[in-house]
Write a protein that holds these residues in place. Structure first.
Motif, PDB file in Angstrom:
ATOM      1  N   TYR A 293     -56.996  11.089  35.201  1.00 35.14           N
ATOM      2  CA  TYR A 293     -57.941  10.298  35.653  1.00 35.14           C
ATOM      3  C   TYR A 293     -57.675   9.760  37.068  1.00 35.14           C
ATOM      4  CZ  TYR A 293     -60.300  10.487  31.096  1.00 35.14           C
ATOM      5  OH  TYR A 293     -60.246  10.858  30.114  1.00 35.14           O
ATOM      6  N   LYS A 294     -58.368   9.997  38.279  1.00 33.51           N
ATOM      7  CA  LYS A 294     -58.231   9.346  39.393  1.00 33.51           C
ATOM      8  C   LYS A 294     -59.486   9.171  40.123  1.00 33.51           C
ATOM      9  CE  LYS A 294     -55.256   9.109  43.870  1.00 33.51           C
ATOM     10  NZ  LYS A 294     -56.213   8.844  44.619  1.00 33.51           N
ATOM     11  N   LEU A 295     -60.056   7.771  39.719  1.00 33.90           N
ATOM     12  CA  LEU A 295     -61.429   7.664  40.133  1.00 33.90           C
ATOM     13  C   LEU A 295     -61.227   6.532  41.287  1.00 33.90           C
ATOM     14  CD1 LEU A 295     -63.192   7.685  36.793  1.00 33.90           C
ATOM     15  CD2 LEU A 295     -62.899   9.560  38.366  1.00 33.90           C
ATOM     16  N   SER A 296     -60.360   5.935  41.408  1.00 36.82           N
ATOM     17  CA  SER A 296     -60.019   5.022  42.657  1.00 36.82           C
ATOM     18  C   SER A 296     -58.610   5.233  43.371  1.00 36.82           C
ATOM     19  CB  SER A 296     -59.855   3.520  42.000  1.00 36.82           C
ATOM     20  OG  SER A 296     -58.802   3.591  40.831  1.00 36.82           O
ATOM     21  N   ALA A 297     -57.909   4.261  43.630  1.00 37.02           N
ATOM     22  CA  ALA A 297     -56.794   4.547  44.670  1.00 37.02           C
ATOM     23  C   ALA A 297     -55.858   4.757  43.748  1.00 37.02           C
ATOM     24  CB  ALA A 297     -56.488   3.357  45.643  1.00 37.02           C
ATOM     25  N   THR A 298     -55.754   4.499  42.475  1.00 38.56           N
ATOM     26  CA  THR A 298     -54.726   4.946  41.600  1.00 38.56           C
ATOM     27  C   THR A 298     -54.997   5.484  40.363  1.00 38.56           C
ATOM     28  OG1 THR A 298     -53.612   2.500  41.968  1.00 38.56           O
ATOM     29  CG2 THR A 298     -53.002   3.515  39.952  1.00 38.56           C
ATOM     30  N   GLY A 299     -54.300   6.448  40.120  1.00 40.15           N
ATOM     31  CA  GLY A 299     -54.570   7.706  38.918  1.00 40.15           C
ATOM     32  C   GLY A 299     -53.892   7.425  37.757  1.00 40.15           C
ATOM     33  N   LYS A 300     -54.281   7.890  36.610  1.00 36.05           N
ATOM     34  CA  LYS A 300     -53.495   7.835  35.542  1.00 36.05           C
ATOM     35  C   LYS A 300     -53.385   9.161  34.643  1.00 36.05           C
ATOM     36  CE  LYS A 300     -55.248   3.075  34.708  1.00 36.05           C
ATOM     37  NZ  LYS A 300     -55.973   2.238  33.735  1.00 36.05           N
ATOM     38  N   GLN A 301     -52.287   9.557  34.342  1.00 35.47           N
ATOM     39  CA  GLN A 301     -51.986  10.956  33.871  1.00 35.47           C
ATOM     40  C   GLN A 301     -51.161  10.605  32.868  1.00 35.47           C
ATOM     41  OE1 GLN A 301     -50.293  13.798  36.815  1.00 35.47           O
ATOM     42  NE2 GLN A 301     -50.133  15.425  35.078  1.00 35.47           N
ATOM     43  N   GLY A 302     -51.407  11.182  31.601  1.00 34.84           N
ATOM     44  CA  GLY A 302     -50.540  11.138  30.169  1.00 34.84           C
ATOM     45  C   GLY A 302     -51.088  11.723  29.095  1.00 34.84           C
ATOM     46  N   GLU A 340     -50.373   7.319  42.903  1.00 34.30           N
ATOM     47  CA  GLU A 340     -51.215   7.095  44.167  1.00 34.30           C
ATOM     48  C   GLU A 340     -50.906   8.632  44.832  1.00 34.30           C
ATOM     49  OE1 GLU A 340     -50.105   3.804  46.336  1.00 34.30           O
ATOM     50  OE2 GLU A 340     -50.785   2.365  44.721  1.00 34.30           O
ATOM     51  N   THR A 341     -51.993   8.746  45.661  1.00 37.68           N
ATOM     52  CA  THR A 341     -51.660   9.956  46.482  1.00 37.68           C
ATOM     53  C   THR A 341     -51.531   9.825  48.019  1.00 37.68           C
ATOM     54  OG1 THR A 341     -53.320  11.263  45.155  1.00 37.68           O
ATOM     55  CG2 THR A 341     -53.029  12.309  47.135  1.00 37.68           C
ATOM     56  N   ILE A 342     -50.447  10.061  48.475  1.00 38.81           N
ATOM     57  CA  ILE A 342     -50.038   9.752  50.101  1.00 38.81           C
ATOM     58  C   ILE A 342     -49.747  10.827  50.795  1.00 38.81           C
ATOM     59  CG2 ILE A 342     -48.576   8.547  51.493  1.00 38.81           C
ATOM     60  CD1 ILE A 342     -47.894   6.482  49.194  1.00 38.81           C
ATOM     61  N   GLY A 343     -50.749  11.358  51.340  1.00 35.01           N
ATOM     62  CA  GLY A 343     -50.500  12.618  52.558  1.00 35.01           C
ATOM     63  C   GLY A 343     -50.507  13.805  51.594  1.00 35.01           C
ATOM     64  N   GLY A 344     -51.421  13.818  50.583  1.00 29.12           N
ATOM     65  CA  GLY A 344     -51.693  14.779  49.522  1.00 29.12           C
ATOM     66  C   GLY A 344     -50.409  14.858  48.662  1.00 29.12           C
ATOM     67  N   VAL A 345     -49.656  14.072  48.390  1.00 30.64           N
ATOM     68  CA  VAL A 345     -48.687  14.050  47.717  1.00 30.64           C
ATOM     69  C   VAL A 345     -48.774  12.886  46.431  1.00 30.64           C
ATOM     70  CG1 VAL A 345     -46.238  14.185  47.195  1.00 30.64           C
ATOM     71  CG2 VAL A 345     -47.150  15.270  49.177  1.00 30.64           C
ATOM     72  N   ARG A 346     -48.430  13.280  45.180  1.00 33.76           N
ATOM     73  CA  ARG A 346     -48.715  12.217  44.086  1.00 33.76           C
ATOM     74  C   ARG A 346     -47.442  11.285  44.190  1.00 33.76           C
ATOM     75  NH1 ARG A 346     -50.992  15.477  38.933  1.00 33.76           N
ATOM     76  NH2 ARG A 346     -53.037  16.158  39.856  1.00 33.76           N
ATOM     77  N   VAL A 347     -47.263  10.222  44.319  1.00 33.86           N
ATOM     78  CA  VAL A 347     -46.268   9.138  44.140  1.00 33.86           C
ATOM     79  C   VAL A 347     -46.377   8.362  42.977  1.00 33.86           C
ATOM     80  CG1 VAL A 347     -45.099   7.439  45.594  1.00 33.86           C
ATOM     81  CG2 VAL A 347     -46.182   9.221  46.863  1.00 33.86           C
ATOM     82  N   ARG A 348     -45.492   8.271  42.194  1.00 29.08           N
ATOM     83  CA  ARG A 348     -45.353   7.677  40.968  1.00 29.08           C
ATOM     84  C   ARG A 348     -45.288   6.212  41.387  1.00 29.08           C
ATOM     85  NH1 ARG A 348     -40.686   7.289  36.579  1.00 29.08           N
ATOM     86  NH2 ARG A 348     -42.107   6.289  34.727  1.00 29.08           N
TER      87      ARG A 348
END
Length: 371
Positions: A293-302, A340-348
């Motif tokens: 889920y990434k419905l805001s600035a921070t996503g959650k994956q697990g 978070e997504t920075i420049g199209g890259v996921r950052v933990r």
């Protein structure tokens, strides 16, 4: 004068002979209990059986000491001729005799040893109980002058009277059984018509259970409403037990991959259906899957895993379709990473573990009873 003396002498002789005869006559001690053809149950209120039983019990009560002492046995004759073979008729007659004897043993306080039983594959469907109650003893004055031959003659007359009474009772029972047999088709037809009328007037929801199927595809409409396709299958092991499994999968992205909604889940469940119609149920379910889920600035994956107690109700729509309303309460355990997504890259951005107690599943599920 000589005629008067002769008439008086004749009158005294007749008094000496006839009075003892009437004094020694036995009371009517033959009792007949009728049975429904081809049935062995002793229906006491049926066909005056209750009156016969009451009179017999009163006679047993008056003579109980003699009966228990063995000097006054009860003769029981069972009859049956409504079955196909002699063996079956004798067996049915024996069962009927035992039914009557059981009533006398329980309600009259006597024993099995007090009976002399015979069974017959003939005559009709009834049981005759005969109790040979001795007549009151004549006084010494009345018994004087009776020769042995006269006593034997009187005894033979009494035996003949008893035989005729027994035959009369048997004939009455046979006529009653024939009448009952003649009336039986009419009664059976009336009963069938009553059953058909009851089936016709019953509403569809009342007349049909929700459990005549074995396999049923399922689709949770609540999941589909959130753009999460959901399909499943239920296997009805028996009218009371079922195993269901539902699976969900979806994957959505928007705003140039800045937003994400992805999920897959598998949820098996065991159900116990309750009541006569088997529409309501209780059960236990297990759930496992993954999410992103990434419905805001921070996503959650697990990963997620859990289970709980389920309950629900199936509302019948037609012969093939039902709506299954259900909810589950329990615990879900989730291990996930934040990013978070920075420049199209996921950052933990971190890792968390959470346990959720409460509602863990809900559904309005369309059920199609396949077969």
């Amino acid at each position: 004068m000589s005629k008067k003396i002769l008439f008086f002498t004749l009158f005294l002789w007749l008094t000496a002979v006839i009075v003892p005869v009437f004094a020694q006559e036995k009371a009517d001690t033959t009792y007949t209990f009728r049975f429904v053809p081809q049935k062995d149950m002793f229906y006491v209120p049926w066909s005056d059986n209750d009156k016969e039983l009451a009179q017999l019990l009163e006679c047993v009560r008056r003579n109980k000491d003699s009966i228990l002492g063995g000097s006054l046995p009860l003769y029981v004759d069972g009859y049956c001729n409504s079955l196909d073979s002699e063996k079956e008729n004798l067996r049915m007659a024996a069962i009927r005799s035992n039914r009557v004897k059981s009533e006398l043993i329980v309600r009259g306080g006597i024993k099995e040893e007090c009976f002399i039983t015979r069974n017959h594959a003939a005559d009709g469907d009834f049981v005759i109980v005969r109790l040979t109650v001795p007549a009151p003893e004549a006084s010494a004055v009345e018994s004087e002058g009776l020769s042995k031959a006269e006593e034997e003659r009187l005894a033979a007359e009494r035996a003949e009277q008893e035989r005729k009474a027994t035959e009369r009772k048997a004939e009455e029972a046979r006529h009653a059984a024939e009448k009952a047999e003649a009336d039986r088709p009419v009664k059976e037809q009336a009963a069938r018509q009553a059953e058909q009328h009851q089936e016709i007037t019953a509403t569809p929801l009342e007349s049909q259970s929700s459990a005549p199927y074995h396999f049923a595809p399922r689709a949770n409409l609540l999941r589909w409403a959130t753009l999460t396709p959901d399909l499943g299958l239920e296997w009805r092991i028996s009218p009371s037990w079922g195993i269901a499994v539902n699976g969900s999968w979806t994957s959505w992205t928007w705003q140039d991959n800045a937003r994400r909604y992805a999920l897959w889940e598998v949820a098996p469940e065991v159900r116990w259906y309750l009541g006569e119609t088997k529409r309501g149920y209780l059960g236990a379910m297990f759930k496992a899957g993954q999410f992103n889920y990434k419905l805001s600035a921070t996503g959650k994956q697990g990963d997620l895993m859990g289970g709980g107690i389920t309950g629900g109700y199936q509302l019948r729509l037609s012969d093939a379709l039902s709506l299954d309303f259900n909810v589950a309460v329990g615990c879900l355990h989730a291990d996930y990473e934040q990013y978070e997504t920075i420049g199209g890259v996921r950052v933990r951005a971190g890792k968390e573990t959470k346990n959720w107690w409460g509602p863990v599943n809900a559904g309005v599920t369309l059920v199609w009873k396949l077969f």
